[in-house]
Write a protein that holds these residues in place. Structure first.
Motif: not given
Ligand code: ADP
Ligand code: MG
Length: 261
Positions: A225-231
């Protein structure tokens, strides 16, 4: 700015996952972070949603002197987190750099100057080898963080990595420290995981972080998804573990960097 190389010559041990999510957790705590993608696979760049158009200047151009640090930096979707992306061009750098003057110190030189005041922490995501790219990272770094997969052969290859650290200390960078070893992909349903974790702690002592990163499918889904797991899912066990790891890491940072958090 403290520079930390996330390194282990084994592939698939969680270097990139750790670099992305630790960088995000550190940024969330108020630190200004520069992430350098030093792997030709560019997984850290992809995992942060950096498009190919945004990679026209990358770590390859930086190392070969075709770009300044300022020009190669791209803002990530995470506030306070900037990245120098990577492209496949970087795979040629191992060979091309041999011809360059000061080939082992290219990254160190590139980080001289304004980087020190623009960011508090620089994380360098290393490729799965002990070649010239990783050597550049270890010479540029103040410290190394070693992700270690909690599996049967966890310690295999570690002595080679530690020998490389010793050699770089002796020849180029006496201050290079090991800021910590992070156990990754821990499976609590598997007895072997606990046993390996115990063995690693018995062998390496307190350099091993208390925080253990669990095996968590959210961590492996987030990059697509092109985002860190944290987001992507800030409450999943993997994200919570990286927040805890960041807190532990901040406790180990030199006072100057810690003050900014
Ligand atoms: P490296 O950078 O050392 O090669 P990666 O961080 O890319 O390793 O991880 C290798 C693979 O394992 C990737 O597909 C990643 O999404 C997945 N992975 C990493 N850490 C975890 C974890 N804690 N739980 C589940 N999957 C993980
Ligand atoms: Mg990687």
């Amino acid at each position: 700015m403290i520079r930390i190389a996330v390194a282990n010559q084994k592939g698939g041990v969680g270097k990139t996952t750790t670099a992305i999510n630790l960088a995000t957790a550190l940024a969330a705590s108020g630190l200004r972070i520069l992430l350098i993608d030093l792997d030709p696979q560019g997984n850290a760049s992809t995992g942060l949603g950096i498009t190919h158009a945004q990679r026209s200047l990358s770590s390859y151009e930086l190392l070969t002197g075709q770009s300044t640090l300022e020009d190669a930096v791209v803002a990530s979707p995470v506030p306070r987190l900037d990245i120098i992306p990577a492209t496949v061009d970087l795979s040629g750098a191992e060979i091309e750099l041999i011809e360059f003057e000061g080939r082992t110190h290219r990254l160190d030189k590139a980080l001289e100057g304004t980087a020190d005041v623009k960011w508090d922490v620089c994380l360098i995501d290393c490729p799965p080898s002990l070649g010239l790219l990783t050597v550049n990272a270890l010479i540029a770094a103040n410290a190394i963080l070693v992700p270690l997969q909690t599996e049967f052969f966890a310690l295999e290859g570690l002595s080679q990595l530690l020998q490389t650290v010793e050699r770089i200390r002796a020849r180029f960078n006496p201050e290079l420290s090991i800021i910590g070893v992070a156990l990754t992909m821990f499976d609590r349903r598997n007895n072997l995981s606990s046993q390996v974790a115990d063995d690693v702690r018995a062998c390496l002592g307190k350099i091993v972080f208390d925080t253990v990163i669990p095996r968590n499918v959210r961590l492996s889904e987030a990059p697509s998804h092109g985002i860190p797991a944290l987001i992507y899912d800030h409450r999943c066990p993997g994200s919570e573990a990286y927040i805890a790891l960041a807190r532990e890491l901040i406790g180990r940072l030199p006072r100057q960097a810690k003050a900014a958090a």
